[in-house]
Design a protein around this motif. Structure first.
Motif, PDB file in Angstrom:
ATOM      1  N   ARG A  81       0.816  -1.218   0.000  1.00 52.49           N
ATOM      2  CA  ARG A  81       0.000   0.000   0.000  1.00 52.49           C
ATOM      3  C   ARG A  81       0.853   1.272   0.000  1.00 52.49           C
ATOM      4  NH1 ARG A  81      -4.967  -0.104  -2.091  1.00 52.49           N
ATOM      5  NH2 ARG A  81      -6.196   1.603  -1.315  1.00 52.49           N
ATOM      6  N   ARG A 115      -6.363  -6.406   1.754  1.00 51.11           N
ATOM      7  CA  ARG A 115      -6.117  -5.072   2.300  1.00 51.11           C
ATOM      8  C   ARG A 115      -6.803  -4.938   3.659  1.00 51.11           C
ATOM      9  NH1 ARG A 115      -7.700   0.585   2.244  1.00 51.11           N
ATOM     10  NH2 ARG A 115      -9.850  -0.143   2.376  1.00 51.11           N
ATOM     11  N   GLU A 121      -8.038   5.334   4.766  1.00 49.65           N
ATOM     12  CA  GLU A 121      -7.030   6.186   4.109  1.00 49.65           C
ATOM     13  C   GLU A 121      -7.582   7.550   3.712  1.00 49.65           C
ATOM     14  OE1 GLU A 121      -4.384   2.706   1.997  1.00 49.65           O
ATOM     15  OE2 GLU A 121      -6.208   3.384   0.991  1.00 49.65           O
ATOM     16  N   TRP A 142     -12.774  11.078  -4.307  1.00 51.85           N
ATOM     17  CA  TRP A 142     -12.620   9.811  -5.010  1.00 51.85           C
ATOM     18  C   TRP A 142     -13.753   9.655  -6.019  1.00 51.85           C
ATOM     19  CZ3 TRP A 142      -8.523   6.761  -5.135  1.00 51.85           C
ATOM     20  CH2 TRP A 142      -7.653   6.719  -4.054  1.00 51.85           C
ATOM     21  N   ARG A 143     -13.490   9.019  -7.126  1.00 50.91           N
ATOM     22  CA  ARG A 143     -14.527   8.703  -8.101  1.00 50.91           C
ATOM     23  C   ARG A 143     -15.674   7.902  -7.469  1.00 50.91           C
ATOM     24  NH1 ARG A 143     -13.974   4.521 -12.014  1.00 50.91           N
ATOM     25  NH2 ARG A 143     -12.885   3.391 -10.371  1.00 50.91           N
ATOM     26  N   GLY A 144     -15.308   6.971  -6.556  1.00 49.58           N
ATOM     27  CA  GLY A 144     -16.312   6.125  -5.907  1.00 49.58           C
ATOM     28  C   GLY A 144     -17.346   6.943  -5.124  1.00 49.58           C
ATOM     29  N   TYR A 200     -11.734  -9.973  -7.596  1.00 43.87           N
ATOM     30  CA  TYR A 200     -10.285  -9.772  -7.772  1.00 43.87           C
ATOM     31  C   TYR A 200      -9.661 -10.923  -8.552  1.00 43.87           C
ATOM     32  CZ  TYR A 200     -10.931  -6.099  -4.314  1.00 43.87           C
ATOM     33  OH  TYR A 200     -11.361  -4.982  -3.656  1.00 43.87           O
ATOM     34  N   GLY A 244      -9.726   7.517  -9.526  1.00 46.54           N
ATOM     35  CA  GLY A 244     -10.439   6.251  -9.480  1.00 46.54           C
ATOM     36  C   GLY A 244      -9.500   5.118  -9.846  1.00 46.54           C
ATOM     37  N   GLU A 245      -9.764   3.957  -9.233  1.00 46.83           N
ATOM     38  CA  GLU A 245      -8.934   2.790  -9.536  1.00 46.83           C
ATOM     39  C   GLU A 245      -9.315   2.234 -10.911  1.00 46.83           C
ATOM     40  OE1 GLU A 245      -8.209   0.332  -6.038  1.00 46.83           O
ATOM     41  OE2 GLU A 245      -8.284  -1.396  -7.373  1.00 46.83           O
ATOM     42  N   GLU A 264     -12.878  -1.543 -17.567  1.00 47.23           N
ATOM     43  CA  GLU A 264     -13.379  -1.871 -16.227  1.00 47.23           C
ATOM     44  C   GLU A 264     -13.857  -3.321 -16.227  1.00 47.23           C
ATOM     45  OE1 GLU A 264     -13.557  -0.277 -13.264  1.00 47.23           O
ATOM     46  OE2 GLU A 264     -14.652  -1.980 -12.412  1.00 47.23           O
ATOM     47  N   LYS A 266     -15.817  -6.538 -14.295  1.00 44.55           N
ATOM     48  CA  LYS A 266     -16.880  -6.801 -13.329  1.00 44.55           C
ATOM     49  C   LYS A 266     -17.223  -8.276 -13.343  1.00 44.55           C
ATOM     50  CE  LYS A 266     -17.949  -2.657 -12.027  1.00 44.55           C
ATOM     51  NZ  LYS A 266     -17.558  -2.311 -10.661  1.00 44.55           N
ATOM     52  N   GLN A 285     -19.958   4.526 -12.519  1.00 41.84           N
ATOM     53  CA  GLN A 285     -18.548   4.386 -12.165  1.00 41.84           C
ATOM     54  C   GLN A 285     -17.627   4.618 -13.369  1.00 41.84           C
ATOM     55  OE1 GLN A 285     -17.164   0.376 -11.460  1.00 41.84           O
ATOM     56  NE2 GLN A 285     -16.023   1.036  -9.652  1.00 41.84           N
TER      57      GLN A 285
HETATM   58  O1  0WD Z   1     -10.917   3.497   2.760  1.00 38.59           O
HETATM   59  C1  0WD Z   1     -11.939   3.565   2.165  1.00 38.59           C
HETATM   60  N1  0WD Z   1     -13.099   3.343   2.749  1.00 38.59           N
HETATM   61  C2  0WD Z   1     -11.974   3.951   0.750  1.00 38.59           C
HETATM   62  C3  0WD Z   1     -10.880   3.748   0.000  1.00 38.59           C
HETATM   63  C4  0WD Z   1     -13.190   4.500   0.225  1.00 38.59           C
HETATM   64  C5  0WD Z   1     -13.081   4.826  -1.147  1.00 38.59           C
HETATM   65  C6  0WD Z   1     -11.964   4.613  -1.854  1.00 38.59           C
HETATM   66  N2  0WD Z   1     -10.885   4.089  -1.277  1.00 38.59           N
HETATM   67  C7  0WD Z   1      -9.736   3.907  -2.089  1.00 38.59           C
HETATM   68  C8  0WD Z   1      -9.152   2.583  -2.120  1.00 38.59           C
HETATM   69  O2  0WD Z   1      -7.940   2.843  -1.525  1.00 38.59           O
HETATM   70  C9  0WD Z   1      -8.945   2.220  -3.596  1.00 38.59           C
HETATM   71  O3  0WD Z   1      -7.595   2.196  -3.903  1.00 38.59           O
HETATM   72  O4  0WD Z   1     -10.134   4.174  -3.337  1.00 38.59           O
HETATM   73  C10 0WD Z   1      -9.525   3.358  -4.305  1.00 38.59           C
HETATM   74  C11 0WD Z   1     -10.589   3.058  -5.330  1.00 38.59           C
HETATM   75  O5  0WD Z   1     -11.254   4.238  -5.490  1.00 38.59           O
HETATM   76  P1  0WD Z   1     -12.471   4.455  -6.440  1.00 38.59           P
HETATM   77  O6  0WD Z   1     -12.076   4.016  -7.799  1.00 38.59           O
HETATM   78  O7  0WD Z   1     -12.932   5.819  -6.210  1.00 38.59           O
HETATM   79  O8  0WD Z   1     -13.528   3.432  -5.820  1.00 38.59           O
HETATM   80  P2  0WD Z   1     -14.660   2.612  -6.518  1.00 38.59           P
HETATM   81  O9  0WD Z   1     -15.050   3.150  -7.844  1.00 38.59           O
HETATM   82  O10 0WD Z   1     -15.719   2.444  -5.479  1.00 38.59           O
HETATM   83  O11 0WD Z   1     -13.994   1.192  -6.705  1.00 38.59           O
HETATM   84  C12 0WD Z   1     -13.145   0.870  -7.794  1.00 38.59           C
HETATM   85  C13 0WD Z   1     -12.377  -0.373  -7.456  1.00 38.59           C
HETATM   86  C14 0WD Z   1     -13.262  -1.517  -7.011  1.00 38.59           C
HETATM   87  O12 0WD Z   1     -13.613  -2.259  -8.149  1.00 38.59           O
HETATM   88  P3  0WD Z   1     -15.117  -2.749  -8.357  1.00 38.59           P
HETATM   89  O13 0WD Z   1     -15.081  -3.455  -9.680  1.00 38.59           O
HETATM   90  O14 0WD Z   1     -15.444  -3.625  -7.216  1.00 38.59           O
HETATM   91  O15 0WD Z   1     -16.000  -1.505  -8.377  1.00 38.59           O
HETATM   92  O16 0WD Z   1     -11.476  -0.115  -6.405  1.00 38.59           O
HETATM   93  C15 0WD Z   1     -11.428  -1.247  -5.554  1.00 38.59           C
HETATM   94  C16 0WD Z   1     -12.359  -2.297  -6.105  1.00 38.59           C
HETATM   95  O17 0WD Z   1     -11.581  -3.198  -6.858  1.00 38.59           O
HETATM   96  N3  0WD Z   1     -11.789  -0.735  -4.231  1.00 38.59           N
HETATM   97  C17 0WD Z   1     -11.054  -0.915  -3.197  1.00 38.59           C
HETATM   98  N4  0WD Z   1      -9.914  -1.553  -3.051  1.00 38.59           N
HETATM   99  C18 0WD Z   1      -9.417  -1.584  -1.832  1.00 38.59           C
HETATM  100  N5  0WD Z   1     -10.015  -1.002  -0.782  1.00 38.59           N
HETATM  101  C19 0WD Z   1     -11.734  -0.276  -2.151  1.00 38.59           C
HETATM  102  C20 0WD Z   1     -11.180  -0.341  -0.895  1.00 38.59           C
HETATM  103  N6  0WD Z   1     -11.764   0.225   0.162  1.00 38.59           N
HETATM  104  N7  0WD Z   1     -12.840   0.299  -2.613  1.00 38.59           N
HETATM  105  C21 0WD Z   1     -12.852   0.007  -3.895  1.00 38.59           C
END
Ligand code: 0WD
Ligand code: CA
Length: 405
Positions: A81, A115, A121, A142-144, A200, A244-245, A264, A266, A285
Motif C-alpha cells: 500500500r 487489504r 485512508e 474519489w470517483r467512488g 479480484y 479512481g482505480e 473496467e 466486473k 462508475q
Molecule cells: O478506505 C476507504 N473506505 C476507501 C478507499 C473509500 C473509497 C476509496 N478508497 C480507495 C481505495 O484505496 C482504492 O484504492 O479508493 C480506491 C478506489 O477508489 P475508487 O475508484 O474511487 O472506488 P470505486 O469506484 O468504489 O472502486 C473501484 C475499485 C473496485 O472495483 P469494483 O469493480 O469492485 O467496483 O477499487 C477497488 C475495487 O476493486 N476498491 C477498493 N480496493 C481496496 N479497498 C476499495 C477499498 N476500500 N474500494 C474500492
C-alpha cells in the motif's frame, strides 16, 4: 462516447428546480432533521430544515454540461500500500474466451493477501498526488464517492455519509463509513467474504503485468495493489478533480490515449444483463472518468465464470429501457455540489460539514469543528499553507491562489 452537452448550456437554468430550497416535497415525505453540532462553537439555527431532495422527478431536465474527462496524472499503490507517483501497477487486458470456465474460488485460502479494511485512508493518496501537481479545482474527491452521488436518486438500500471541508477555496469530499455499513462489514458471512475475492480473481485471469506477458492465475491476489487515474473535468460550473482505480488498459499501443483505452472488469451472477441497480452503478462508475467499456464475467453460484461479455458504457442506459436516466444521476450530482458550495462556507481545515443520506429521505447535514470527522492531514495542511506563503515555492502558490474565478 456519451458525454453529452446541453444544446444550450443555459437552457437547464430556466426549468431548474431549486431542489434544495424545498422544505417538504409533494409526497409529504419529511426531510431528516439531522442538524447537530459538535465542537466548541455552537451554531445558531443552522438553516434548520433545509435539505436536498432526492426525488427523481426533480432532476429530469436537460443533461448538464459534463466536459470530457482529461487524465491529468496517475499513481500506483504497491503490495504494501505504498504510494508511487507513476503507473507501475497498470495492467494490460488479455481478452479471454467467451466461455472461459475460470474458477474464481482458486487461491482464496492460500494465495490471497487482503487489504486491511480497518485502515481508513480517506483522501490521503489523492492529497499526496496534489502536492506534486497543484491543480486548482472546486472539488477534490474519489470517483467512488461521486458514483454514490450519481446513483442516489435510485438508491433504495444503502445510505451514505460524506464529510466536506473547505480549505483555501477547494472543497474536499471524503466518505465516512455509516454504522450500518460497519456492522455489515464486521458481520460478513464467510460466503460473502469469499465472493468478494471472486471479483479480484477475475481480474487476475484477465490482466497481464506487461504488454507482452500473459495473465498468471497461479500468482497471489493482493488487494493492496492498485493503479489510479487522476482526472479533471467540469460538471456545469463545478470544476472537479477525482481519482479512481482502473483495472487495466487495452494492450494495443495504437489504442486511444487514457482514459479511452481503460477497461473496467466486473463479475455478475445474472447472465446476459445484470440487475437494474447494478447496471446503474456500472454505468456511473465508468462514465465519470470516461472509461468506455466494461467487461463482465458472468458466473454461476459455484464461482465459475461461464460467459464473458463487453458492454460499451454509452449503450448501458438503453439496456433496461425506461428504468433509469443518466440525466437524473448527473443533475442530482450537480445540484448536490451546488448545495455543498452554498453550505460549506467556512474555510477551515478543522471544520467538517457532514452530509447524510438515507434512502427515500432528503440529504441533510450537520457541522463539526475539530471533531473525529476532520480528515485533512496535518502534513497536507502545513505543506499547502507553507507553499502559499513562501516565495521559494511558487508552483502551489499560483495554483491555489487567485485562479479561483
Ligand atoms: O478506505 C476507504 N473506505 C476507501 C478507499 C473509500 C473509497 C476509496 N478508497 C480507495 C481505495 O484505496 C482504492 O484504492 O479508493 C480506491 C478506489 O477508489 P475508487 O475508484 O474511487 O472506488 P470505486 O469506484 O468504489 O472502486 C473501484 C475499485 C473496485 O472495483 P469494483 O469493480 O469492485 O467496483 O477499487 C477497488 C475495487 O476493486 N476498491 C477498493 N480496493 C481496496 N479497498 C476499495 C477499498 N476500500 N474500494 C474500492
Ligand atoms: Ca472492477
Amino acid at each position: 462516447m456519451d458525454h453529452r452537452r446541453s444544446h444550450n448550456p443555459n437552457s437547464g437554468q430556466q426549468n431548474r428546480h431549486s431542489a434544495h430550497k424545498r422544505r417538504r416535497d409533494d409526497t409529504g415525505r419529511r426531510p431528516n432533521h439531522h442538524q447537530s453540532q459538535s465542537g466548541s462553537t455552537p451554531w445558531q439555527n443552522p438553516l434548520c430544515s433545509r435539505g436536498l431532495s432526492t426525488r427523481r422527478e426533480l432532476y429530469e431536465r436537460d443533461f448538464p454540461v459534463y466536459k470530457q474527462p482529461v487524465e491529468v496524472g496517475c499513481f500506483s499503490l504497491d503490495s504494501e500500500r505504498r504510494f508511487f507517483n507513476d503507473s507501475r501497477q497498470l495492467r494490460y487486458y488479455a481478452e479471454p474466451d467467451r466461455n472461459p470456465h475460470f474458477d474464481l474460488k482458486d487461491g482464496y485460502k492460500d494465495r490471497y493477501v487482503k487489504r486491511d479494511e480497518n485502515l481508513k485512508e480517506k483522501l490521503d493518496h489523492i492529497l499526496r498526488w496534489i502536492l506534486s501537481h497543484c491543480p486548482y479545482v472546486d472539488f477534490v474527491t474519489w470517483r467512488g464517492h461521486l458514483t454514490k452521488l450519481l446513483t442516489t436518486p435510485y438508491e433504495a438500500r444503502e445510505g451514505w455519509l460524506l464529510a466536506v471541508t473547505r480549505f483555501r477555496g477547494t472543497l474536499y469530499i471524503s466518505e465516512v463509513e455509516t454504522e450500518a455499513s460497519r456492522r455489515e462489514r464486521e458481520n460478513r458471512t464467510e460466503r460473502h467474504a469469499e465472493m468478494m475475492y471472486w471479483g479480484y480473481k477475475f481480474e487476475q485471469y484477465t490482466c497481464a503485468d506487461n504488454v507482452h506477458s500473459l495473465p498468471d492465475p497461479g500468482g497471489v491476489v493482493n488487494t493492496n495493489e492498485g493503479f489510479c487515474t487522476v482526472v479533471q473535468t467540469r460538471l456545469s460550473d463545478h470544476r472537479l478533480l477525482f481519482s479512481g482505480e482502473v483495472d487495466c488498459r487495452d494492450k494495443d499501443p495504437k489504442a486511444p490515449a487514457p482514459p479511452a483505452c481503460y477497461v473496467e472488469l466486473k463479475t455478475s451472477l445474472e447472465i446476459t444483463t445484470p440487475k437494474q441497480f447494478k447496471l446503474i452503478k456500472w454505468w456511473a462508475q465508468s462514465f465519470l472518468p470516461g472509461v468506455p467499456r466494461v467487461v463482465a464475467g458472468f458466473r454461476d453460484h459455484d464461482g465459475v465464470v461461464v460467459a464473458v461479455e463487453t458492454f460499451p458504457v454509452s449503450k448501458m442506459s438503453q439496456l433496461i429501457k425506461n428504468c433509469w436516466k443518466p440525466t437524473v444521476c448527473m443533475n442530482f450530482c450537480c445540484d448536490f455540489l451546488s448545495f455543498v458550495k452554498q453550505t460549506a462556507t467556512e474555510d477551515d481545515p478543522g471544520v467538517v460539514y457532514l452530509f447524510s443520506f438515507e434512502p427515500h429521505r432528503d440529504v441533510t447535514y450537520s457541522i463539526h469543528r475539530d471533531s473525529q470527522y476532520s480528515f485533512l492531514p496535518h502534513w497536507y495542511v502545513d505543506e499547502i499553507t507553507r507553499s502559499q506563503l513562501s516565495p521559494h515555492m511558487p508552483s502551489c502558490y499560483h495554483a491555489f491562489s487567485s485562479l479561483a474565478v
